[in-house]
Design a protein around this motif. Sequence first.
Motif, short mmCIF file in Angstrom:
data_model
loop_
_atom_site.label_atom_id
_atom_site.label_comp_id
_atom_site.label_asym_id
_atom_site.label_seq_id
_atom_site.Cartn_x
_atom_site.Cartn_y
_atom_site.Cartn_z
N LEU A 67 0.42 -1.26 -0.09
CA LEU A 67 0.15 -0.01 0.40
C LEU A 67 0.74 1.14 0.12
O LEU A 67 0.22 2.36 -0.62
CB LEU A 67 -0.90 0.02 1.67
N GLY A 68 2.14 1.40 0.84
CA GLY A 68 2.83 3.08 0.84
C GLY A 68 3.31 3.29 -0.35
O GLY A 68 2.90 4.69 -0.74
N PRO A 69 3.99 2.62 -1.70
CA PRO A 69 4.21 3.09 -2.36
C PRO A 69 2.79 3.93 -3.61
O PRO A 69 3.35 5.29 -3.47
CB PRO A 69 4.81 2.09 -3.65
N ASP A 70 2.02 3.14 -3.32
CA ASP A 70 0.29 3.65 -4.07
C ASP A 70 0.21 5.03 -3.81
O ASP A 70 -0.35 5.37 -3.99
CB ASP A 70 -0.24 2.51 -4.00
N TRP A 71 0.12 4.77 -2.40
CA TRP A 71 0.11 6.39 -1.25
C TRP A 71 1.10 7.44 -1.63
O TRP A 71 0.84 8.36 -1.47
CB TRP A 71 -0.14 5.71 0.53
N LEU A 72 2.31 7.29 -1.30
CA LEU A 72 3.30 7.85 -1.78
C LEU A 72 2.85 8.53 -2.86
O LEU A 72 2.64 9.95 -3.40
CB LEU A 72 4.38 7.43 -1.55
N GLY A 73 2.91 8.02 -4.08
CA GLY A 73 2.53 7.86 -5.62
C GLY A 73 0.93 9.07 -5.38
O GLY A 73 0.64 9.80 -6.53
N ARG A 74 0.21 9.10 -4.68
CA ARG A 74 -1.11 9.54 -4.50
C ARG A 74 -1.03 11.70 -3.46
O ARG A 74 -1.83 12.14 -4.04
CB ARG A 74 -2.28 8.95 -4.36
N GLN A 75 0.23 11.47 -3.47
CA GLN A 75 0.54 12.64 -2.50
C GLN A 75 0.83 13.99 -3.62
O GLN A 75 2.06 14.58 -3.36
CB GLN A 75 2.08 12.78 -1.76
N THR A 76 -0.04 14.44 -4.47
CA THR A 76 0.09 14.52 -5.33
C THR A 76 0.38 16.48 -6.09
O THR A 76 0.79 17.21 -6.50
CB THR A 76 0.09 14.45 -7.37
N HIS A 77 -0.50 15.94 -3.81
CA HIS A 77 -1.07 17.89 -3.78
C HIS A 77 0.17 18.58 -3.15
O HIS A 77 -0.13 19.64 -3.07
CB HIS A 77 -2.47 17.64 -3.47
N LEU A 78 0.62 18.18 -2.41
CA LEU A 78 1.86 18.40 -1.74
C LEU A 78 3.00 19.33 -2.69
O LEU A 78 3.54 18.72 -3.45
CB LEU A 78 2.76 17.36 -1.43
N GLN A 138 1.85 9.82 11.67
CA GLN A 138 0.90 10.32 10.28
C GLN A 138 0.86 9.50 8.78
O GLN A 138 0.20 9.26 8.29
CB GLN A 138 1.40 12.21 10.64
N VAL A 139 2.08 9.00 8.56
CA VAL A 139 2.02 8.29 7.44
C VAL A 139 2.08 7.06 7.63
O VAL A 139 0.85 6.53 6.31
CB VAL A 139 3.96 7.95 6.67
N LEU A 140 2.22 6.41 8.87
CA LEU A 140 1.28 5.32 8.92
C LEU A 140 0.17 5.56 9.04
O LEU A 140 -0.85 4.74 8.15
CB LEU A 140 2.05 4.09 10.12
N GLY A 141 -0.30 6.33 9.89
CA GLY A 141 -1.81 6.89 9.99
C GLY A 141 -2.94 7.15 8.67
O GLY A 141 -3.96 6.10 8.68
N SER A 142 -1.71 7.65 7.70
CA SER A 142 -2.51 7.89 6.38
C SER A 142 -2.86 7.27 5.73
O SER A 142 -3.84 6.38 4.73
CB SER A 142 -1.90 9.10 5.85
N ILE A 143 -2.12 5.82 5.79
CA ILE A 143 -1.61 4.75 4.68
C ILE A 143 -2.94 3.82 4.69
O ILE A 143 -3.70 3.16 4.38
CB ILE A 143 -0.61 3.35 4.90
N LEU A 144 -2.52 3.18 6.09
CA LEU A 144 -3.95 2.93 7.75
C LEU A 144 -5.35 3.11 6.92
O LEU A 144 -6.21 2.45 7.44
CB LEU A 144 -3.70 2.53 8.74
N ASP A 145 -5.60 4.30 6.96
CA ASP A 145 -6.90 5.54 6.90
C ASP A 145 -8.03 5.30 5.21
O ASP A 145 -8.89 4.72 5.21
CB ASP A 145 -6.42 7.09 6.94
#
Length: 375
Positions: A67-78, A138-145
Amino acid sequence: MATIESYETKAGKRYRVRYRTPDRKQTDKRGFRTKRDAEAFAATTEVSKLRGEYISPADARTTIDELGPDWLGRQTHLKPSAYRPIEVAWRLRVQPRWGGVRLSDIKTSAVQQWVSDLRRGADGEKPVGATVVIRTYQVLGSILDDAVRDRLIASNPARGVKLPRKRKKRHVYLDHEQVALLARAAGEHETLIYMLAYTGVRWGEATGMRVRDLDLLRRRATVDENAVEIGNQIVVGTTKGHKRRTVPLPDFLIPYLARQCEGRARDALVFPDEAGNHLSRPHTKSGWFDKAVTAAGIARVTPHDLRHTAASLAVSAGANVKAVQRMLGHASAAMTLDVYADLFDDDLEAVATALSDARSRASVGKMWADRARGS
């Protein structure tokens, strides 16, 4: 409806529950020791399907690594400057600890222990500050969210964890004389020091400013770009609040800026390095800024402390909170008050004095009215 079947194992009789998932695929869950346990699972599964709360056991076996790499890839708003810290947190702290762990195996107590270990530096690791701990969590928490929203797990086991408190750094404010001492000690960067200390622009906003952004006749500067140093690279983008703003230029600063811009094209940087590129943030201890601080004999300050100084000097000159908010580019006056509440202590005293005076006037007026009626 679910069906329950028994089967024999070396350890004795066990029960299997066969049922269909919400997408009509047949699956089963085996290993129940008693028929009652199997019936309870079957009933719970049917209720969760009706409520739209069904969680597939197979999905719960998904690992954080998946899940982690895909979650990072979605942070395009940052912005790049905001993305880099979370990427580092994932790569150095979250992935090594949780990468191979299944969602169903993550327990709140384990997350709490991990947070505590990060803070105190367990197992020979170097302890990290509260800000880094919170960001990593927060990184772990957001992935789990996201896993909860995608119906991979029913709830986020990272929520409810106690986090360390961030200690608010005390602001350092220079007075006019100290700013002048620092500016003179900065040599060729004198104008930059004055710009930071009297307009409140951030370092990246100042070093990203171009000649065309200055209107010296109207004594205004437009803050439109922000040059942020990320690793060894300077990335130019919008300002922190994504909004262009205009800041006032004090009269004394106009001649300094005029000399700074002399002979430069409109698109040239106002404060470039020797090669004409964006000026890098000075290194601590060995950089020109710290050397200037030492030579000036003033309190230890950073370039960002000059932004605080600008707020302090503006307030002491009589500027109200709305003016300071606009100058600094804060989202609201409430934010300015939160950051610089200590600068407005005199306003609180003024409120108390005004209330006391108002009460005195009201008391005197009532006394004269009573006397008039008595006569």
